[in-house]
Design a protein around this motif. Structure first.
Motif, PDB file in Angstrom:
ATOM      1  N   LEU A 176       6.836 -23.212  26.142  1.00 38.27           N
ATOM      2  CA  LEU A 176       5.908 -22.137  26.476  1.00 38.27           C
ATOM      3  C   LEU A 176       6.630 -20.804  26.603  1.00 38.27           C
ATOM      4  CD1 LEU A 176       3.517 -23.788  29.107  1.00 38.27           C
ATOM      5  CD2 LEU A 176       2.926 -22.999  26.805  1.00 38.27           C
ATOM      6  N   MET A 177       7.809 -20.823  27.202  1.00 45.13           N
ATOM      7  CA  MET A 177       8.576 -19.588  27.358  1.00 45.13           C
ATOM      8  C   MET A 177       8.924 -18.982  26.001  1.00 45.13           C
ATOM      9  SD  MET A 177      12.364 -18.896  28.886  1.00 45.13           S
ATOM     10  CE  MET A 177      12.986 -19.200  27.228  1.00 45.13           C
ATOM     11  N   PHE A 178       9.390 -19.815  25.067  1.00 45.32           N
ATOM     12  CA  PHE A 178       9.734 -19.306  23.740  1.00 45.32           C
ATOM     13  C   PHE A 178       8.501 -18.765  23.009  1.00 45.32           C
ATOM     14  CE2 PHE A 178      13.772 -21.620  24.199  1.00 45.32           C
ATOM     15  CZ  PHE A 178      14.643 -20.713  23.622  1.00 45.32           C
ATOM     16  N   ILE A 179       7.366 -19.430  23.159  1.00 44.54           N
ATOM     17  CA  ILE A 179       6.129 -18.956  22.523  1.00 44.54           C
ATOM     18  C   ILE A 179       5.734 -17.592  23.087  1.00 44.54           C
ATOM     19  CG2 ILE A 179       3.643 -19.386  22.301  1.00 44.54           C
ATOM     20  CD1 ILE A 179       4.365 -22.416  22.247  1.00 44.54           C
ATOM     21  N   ILE A 180       5.781 -17.466  24.417  1.00 45.40           N
ATOM     22  CA  ILE A 180       5.439 -16.188  25.049  1.00 45.40           C
ATOM     23  C   ILE A 180       6.433 -15.106  24.641  1.00 45.40           C
ATOM     24  CG2 ILE A 180       5.271 -14.974  27.252  1.00 45.40           C
ATOM     25  CD1 ILE A 180       4.243 -17.608  28.476  1.00 45.40           C
ATOM     26  N   PHE A 181       7.714 -15.425  24.661  1.00 46.86           N
ATOM     27  CA  PHE A 181       8.731 -14.465  24.236  1.00 46.86           C
ATOM     28  C   PHE A 181       8.459 -13.967  22.819  1.00 46.86           C
ATOM     29  CE2 PHE A 181      12.855 -15.014  26.957  1.00 46.86           C
ATOM     30  CZ  PHE A 181      12.136 -14.689  28.082  1.00 46.86           C
ATOM     31  N   PHE A 182       8.117 -14.881  21.926  1.00 46.55           N
ATOM     32  CA  PHE A 182       7.878 -14.487  20.531  1.00 46.55           C
ATOM     33  C   PHE A 182       6.710 -13.510  20.432  1.00 46.55           C
ATOM     34  CE2 PHE A 182       5.903 -15.094  16.341  1.00 46.55           C
ATOM     35  CZ  PHE A 182       6.981 -14.782  15.527  1.00 46.55           C
ATOM     36  N   GLY A 183       5.612 -13.820  21.119  1.00 45.89           N
ATOM     37  CA  GLY A 183       4.448 -12.942  21.083  1.00 45.89           C
ATOM     38  C   GLY A 183       4.755 -11.572  21.673  1.00 45.89           C
ATOM     39  N   LEU A 184       5.455 -11.532  22.803  1.00 45.56           N
ATOM     40  CA  LEU A 184       5.807 -10.264  23.430  1.00 45.56           C
ATOM     41  C   LEU A 184       6.782  -9.469  22.580  1.00 45.56           C
ATOM     42  CD1 LEU A 184       6.229 -11.412  27.145  1.00 45.56           C
ATOM     43  CD2 LEU A 184       4.418  -9.943  26.254  1.00 45.56           C
TER      44      LEU A 184
END
Length: 437
Positions: A176-184
């Motif tokens: 989840l952290m990597f997914i959020i990081f990518f979007g941000l």
């Protein structure tokens, strides 16, 4: 007791747990600043060299030692006693205390992260003066409640055990952290003026490679970024099956750790440049600069909520690794249950941390003592004994278990002649520079 020792359920769970341990708040606020300040893309050259010599060697050493013993740090003390090492009973206390000390101040910052996340959910942050707001609760009693929440969350996860606690939480929060990081990151890079931040991060300044401080800071970043301590990943290694390829797992951990740091940099620095803010390192970047940036962005409140949620994921994954070291030691020493050890140790470390809530100068002194002195010293004690005190063939065998390519003999040589002397240099440099990691 070893027959009943918990194990990671599979290789993916182990790797994500190692990645979670490695990725922490330092990745988010420190790496990008160092990258931009010490040569941009040129900084990556010494960084990758030192990642290979220190992060990779240190983690392979810690994990393989833990798997060899099927015990945590106190097991090293028993081996030292057999080898007639002076002060054998006391030496393992250093790495346990160092990581417990890191947890003690780390969860205070973790609490601040939780407070910001809750505040973004409940309050219109655009009405606040962010510098005043940050100063309103740090260094006083208001910090204690959020500190307590961070400790309770960490104790709750650890008390559930290796599979249901450590492994399960990392399997959820790391992806989840990597997914959020990518979007941000995509959002940040799309801002007008963001490319100035990208230039700050990646514009190579080759002259910086001629300056020793660049190499010193790259060395510190490489050593501290993955959590080499002589204890934290040793405990995770003690929960590892024999068929897991440690070398490959560590390479993947180092890659994902660096990727997370780069992604965080490409979220924070371009956005800061886009709105005219400096890329200064430290808590101010996270708690003052970024909220100011979000305040100037469309949908800033939602972005703030999402960002601080991702930082919570990074913080808890590291905090539980830090807490596991003294908890496992308490279970081993006093033969008590995991739940009891988690509550007692977590409670004691919370009480020790209370004065740090109330005095930011004391907080800084305590944090420096742990990171500059005790963490490198703990690594020297444990991994120095491993590489010099344990039969080389036994180490090679342990490292090469489950591996197609045999690298054990090379790791032993680098460990003896580069890693251990190098960590001593890291300790000295840390003292001279007041911290390099």
């Amino acid at each position: 007791m070893n027959d009943k020792r918990e194990k990671f359920s599979n290789r993916i769970g182990f790797i994500l747990s190692c990645v979670g341990a490695a990725i922490g708040l330092g990745n988010i606020w420190l790496f990008s600043w160092k990258l931009g300040t010490y040569g941009g893309a040129a900084f990556l050259i010494p960084y990758f060299i030192f990642m290979a010599l220190f992060a990779y060697i240190g983690l392979v050493g810690e994990i393989s030692f833990g798997r060899m013993m099927k015990k945590g740090v106190l097991g090293v003390g028993k081996l030292m006693e057999k080898k007639k090492v002076p002060f054998a009973k006391f030496l393992p206390i250093v790495p346990i205390v160092s990581v417990a000390g890191i947890f003690t101040f780390y969860v205070i910052v973790f609490g601040w992260i939780i407070k910001y996340f809750v505040t973004y959910l409940m309050v219109d942050m655009s009405t606040l003066n962010y510098e005043q707001y940050f100063g309103s609760f740090t260094g006083n009693t208001e910090s204690i409640f959020w500190h307590f929440i961070a400790v309770v969350l960490s104790v709750g996860v650890i008390s559930l055990g290796v599979i249901k606690g450590i492994e399960k939480i990392n399997k959820i929060v790391m992806p989840l952290m990597f997914i959020i990081f990518f979007g941000l990151m995509i959002k940040s890079l799309s801002l007008p003026g963001a490319m100035e931040g990208v230039k700050f991060l990646l514009n190579p300044d080759w002259d910086k490679l001629l300056n020793p401080i660049t190499w010193v800071m790259a060395l510190g970043q490489a050593f501290f970024t993955v959590g080499v301590s002589g204890s934290a990943l040793l405990v995770y290694g003690s929960y590892l099956d024999k068929d897991v390829n440690i070398s490959v797992s560590v390479v993947q951990t180092c890659i994902l750790d660096t990727l997370a740091a780069l992604m965080a940099g490409f979220i924070i620095i371009p956005a800061a440049f886009a709105f005219g803010y400096g890329p200064g390192a430290g808590p101010s970047l996270l708690f003052i600069t970024l909220p100011s940036v979000f305040n100037n962005m469309a949908g800033g409140r939602i972005l703030g909520i999402i960002f601080f949620l991702s930082v919570i994921f990074a913080a808890i994954s590291s905090a539980i690794n830090q807490l596991e070291v003294p908890v496992e030691a308490a279970m081993e020493k006093f033969n008590i249950s995991r739940v009891k050890a988690s509550v007692i140790v977590g409670g004691i470390l919370f009480l020790i941390g209370l004065p740090l809530d109330l005095d930011m100068n004391l907080f800084g002194t305590f944090a420096d003592t742990m990171t500059i002195y005790l963490i490198p010293l703990g690594a020297i004690i444990i991994l120095g004994f491993y590489f010099y005190g344990i039969d080389s063939k036994s180490i090679e065998y342990e490292i090469d278990l489950g591996a197609k390519h045999k690298v054990g003999k090379y790791i032993v040589k680098i460990g003896k002649y580069i890693f251990v002397p190098g960590v001593l240099i890291i300790l000295i440099l840390g003292v001279l520079y007041g911290g390099i990691g």
